[in-house]
Design a protein around this motif. Structure first.
Motif, PDB file in Angstrom:
ATOM      1  N   VAL A  83       9.513  66.053  41.755  1.00 58.32           N
ATOM      2  CA  VAL A  83      10.588  66.682  40.989  1.00 58.32           C
ATOM      3  C   VAL A  83      10.923  68.036  41.601  1.00 58.32           C
ATOM      4  O   VAL A  83      10.048  68.893  41.774  1.00 58.32           O
ATOM      5  N   GLN A  84      12.187  68.224  41.904  1.00 56.77           N
ATOM      6  CA  GLN A  84      12.633  69.494  42.456  1.00 56.77           C
ATOM      7  C   GLN A  84      12.315  70.636  41.486  1.00 56.77           C
ATOM      8  O   GLN A  84      12.407  70.468  40.266  1.00 56.77           O
ATOM      9  N   PRO A  85      11.950  71.809  42.008  1.00 58.07           N
ATOM     10  CA  PRO A  85      11.733  72.960  41.132  1.00 58.07           C
ATOM     11  C   PRO A  85      12.950  73.199  40.235  1.00 58.07           C
ATOM     12  O   PRO A  85      14.089  73.166  40.688  1.00 58.07           O
ATOM     13  N   GLY A  86      12.690  73.415  38.961  1.00 57.29           N
ATOM     14  CA  GLY A  86      13.768  73.673  38.015  1.00 57.29           C
ATOM     15  C   GLY A  86      14.363  72.435  37.386  1.00 57.29           C
ATOM     16  O   GLY A  86      15.209  72.541  36.492  1.00 57.29           O
ATOM     17  N   ASP A 109       2.248  72.955  47.778  1.00 55.87           N
ATOM     18  CA  ASP A 109       3.010  73.564  48.867  1.00 55.87           C
ATOM     19  C   ASP A 109       4.444  73.883  48.445  1.00 55.87           C
ATOM     20  O   ASP A 109       5.026  74.869  48.913  1.00 55.87           O
ATOM     21  N   TRP A 110       5.015  73.046  47.590  1.00 53.50           N
ATOM     22  CA  TRP A 110       6.416  73.212  47.223  1.00 53.50           C
ATOM     23  C   TRP A 110       6.620  73.404  45.726  1.00 53.50           C
ATOM     24  O   TRP A 110       7.765  73.527  45.265  1.00 53.50           O
ATOM     25  N   GLY A 111       5.535  73.404  44.940  1.00 51.01           N
ATOM     26  CA  GLY A 111       5.667  73.605  43.502  1.00 51.01           C
ATOM     27  C   GLY A 111       6.394  72.483  42.803  1.00 51.01           C
ATOM     28  O   GLY A 111       7.126  72.714  41.829  1.00 51.01           O
ATOM     29  N   GLU A 112       6.174  71.242  43.257  1.00 52.40           N
ATOM     30  CA  GLU A 112       6.900  70.099  42.718  1.00 52.40           C
ATOM     31  C   GLU A 112       5.959  69.142  41.978  1.00 52.40           C
ATOM     32  O   GLU A 112       5.011  68.604  42.581  1.00 52.40           O
ATOM     33  N   PRO A 113       6.203  68.864  40.700  1.00 51.22           N
ATOM     34  CA  PRO A 113       5.421  67.859  39.983  1.00 51.22           C
ATOM     35  C   PRO A 113       5.641  66.463  40.585  1.00 51.22           C
ATOM     36  O   PRO A 113       6.749  66.129  41.012  1.00 51.22           O
ATOM     37  N   LEU A 114       4.586  65.668  40.609  1.00 45.77           N
ATOM     38  CA  LEU A 114       4.678  64.299  41.106  1.00 45.77           C
ATOM     39  C   LEU A 114       5.160  63.376  39.984  1.00 45.77           C
ATOM     40  O   LEU A 114       4.867  63.599  38.800  1.00 45.77           O
ATOM     41  N   TYR A 150       7.333  60.018  50.190  1.00 39.57           N
ATOM     42  CA  TYR A 150       6.673  58.703  50.150  1.00 39.57           C
ATOM     43  C   TYR A 150       5.157  58.885  50.118  1.00 39.57           C
ATOM     44  O   TYR A 150       4.444  58.107  49.498  1.00 39.57           O
ATOM     45  N   ASP A 151       4.662  59.929  50.760  1.00 38.54           N
ATOM     46  CA  ASP A 151       3.213  60.155  50.862  1.00 38.54           C
ATOM     47  C   ASP A 151       2.643  60.939  49.688  1.00 38.54           C
ATOM     48  O   ASP A 151       1.502  61.398  49.731  1.00 38.54           O
ATOM     49  N   SER A 152       3.397  61.082  48.595  1.00 42.54           N
ATOM     50  CA  SER A 152       2.903  61.885  47.477  1.00 42.54           C
ATOM     51  C   SER A 152       1.623  61.316  46.877  1.00 42.54           C
ATOM     52  O   SER A 152       0.835  62.062  46.278  1.00 42.54           O
ATOM     53  N   TYR A 153       1.381  60.028  47.075  1.00 42.89           N
ATOM     54  CA  TYR A 153       0.131  59.453  46.543  1.00 42.89           C
ATOM     55  C   TYR A 153      -1.094  60.107  47.171  1.00 42.89           C
ATOM     56  O   TYR A 153      -2.172  60.150  46.552  1.00 42.89           O
ATOM     57  N   ASP A 254      11.891  76.451  56.462  1.00 43.90           N
ATOM     58  CA  ASP A 254      12.757  76.563  55.285  1.00 43.90           C
ATOM     59  C   ASP A 254      14.097  75.866  55.481  1.00 43.90           C
ATOM     60  O   ASP A 254      14.916  75.825  54.551  1.00 43.90           O
ATOM     61  N   VAL A 255      14.341  75.333  56.660  1.00 43.56           N
ATOM     62  CA  VAL A 255      15.588  74.626  56.986  1.00 43.56           C
ATOM     63  C   VAL A 255      16.783  75.476  56.553  1.00 43.56           C
ATOM     64  O   VAL A 255      17.667  75.025  55.826  1.00 43.56           O
TER      65      VAL A 255
END
Length: 268
Positions: A83-86, A109-114, A150-153, A254-255
């Motif tokens: 999930v994107q931050p916010g 690393d990115w503060g994103e819930p799985l 895809y590798d979040s597991y 940071d692209v």
């Protein structure tokens, strides 16, 4: 009265039609009628913000909220497994992965819930939302989808499995193909050998030069591999090995966009 020659011709035509039908029915998902990114094309990775592509660029990846670059092959970036931050409030609470204590499992690393892929019902509900985003990409004119994480597991505290990730991504691949969109495998080299059963058409590999993994992607996807490096060493390695066959670019982590102090874009 039908002649023997006419009967033979009719029988041959029927046999041909049956063979074509059988071939169509047994076709792999990854062989759907989609247009793949051109191999060994000049590429730019713009998920941190859209800007006018550098001269000669043929393929661009942009975030699903952005407009495609006119006249180019555009890949639509979708954060499909996290999930994107916010944006946490946009998801049902039960679709967010939680540990035994009820705490959200976060990609630190990115503060994103799985997202919670553990049951077929949850995978279907999550896919329904993400497939809506895919429809939006198709409506804007994108030609392909890049579903990230895809590798979040591997970051799930052993709560998710590779099999669950593959089952969920298969739902997205089937839907993308129904919209005539190609779909790429993002990273996760350990599952590259399953690309056909999942229905994946090409690969987007971050730092495969840095970690000596580019060959594994090529073994699975041929030259349909886009390489993104974040270090000079990784770019030099990827370019020395595959500069004549794959799309390779170095970007800043940071692209960012041109004009930002950290902006980096280098090629072979």
């Amino acid at each position: 009265m039908v002649s023997r020659l006419t009967r033979r011709l009719l029988v041959a035509a029927a046999a041909t039609a049956l063979a074509v039908t059988a071939s169509t029915l047994t076709r792999n998902p990854a062989d759907a009628a989609v247009t793949l990114p051109p191999a060994h094309a000049k590429f730019d990775y713009q998920i941190g913000g859209a800007y006018t592509p550098p001269a000669g660029v043929q393929v661009v990846t942009r975030d699903r909220t952005a407009t495609p670059a006119a006249g180019l092959y555009n890949i639509c970036y979708v954060n499909a497994f996290q999930v994107q931050p916010g944006e946490q409030g946009q998801w049902g609470s039960d679709l967010l992965l939680r540990d035994a204590k009820g705490n959200l499992v976060i990609d630190e690393d990115w503060g994103e819930p799985l997202l919670d892929l553990r049951t077929a019902d949850k995978r279907n509900r999550i896919a329904a939302k993400v497939n809506g985003w895919i429809d939006g990409c198709a409506g804007k004119g994108y030609k392909a989808i890049e579903p990230d994480n895809y590798d979040s597991y591997t970051r799930s505290k052993n709560l998710l499995t590779a099999g669950q990730a593959k089952a969920y991504l298969t739902l997205l691949a089937t839907h993308a193909h129904s919209k005539s969109l190609a779909i790429g495998q993002k990273n996760t080299v350990e599952l590259a050998g399953d690309r056909t059963s999942v229905g994946l058409d090409f690969a987007v590999a971050e730092e495969c030069g840095q970690y000596d993994e580019c060959g594994d992607y090529v073994d699975a996807f041929g030259n349909n591999v886009i390489v993104i490096e974040y270090t000079d060493n990784g770019r030099r390695t990827a370019c020395s090995q595959y500069g004549g066959t794959l799309s390779i670019v170095q970007r800043d982590v940071d692209v960012s966009v041109p004009g930002d102090s950290g902006y980096v874009r280098k090629t072979c």
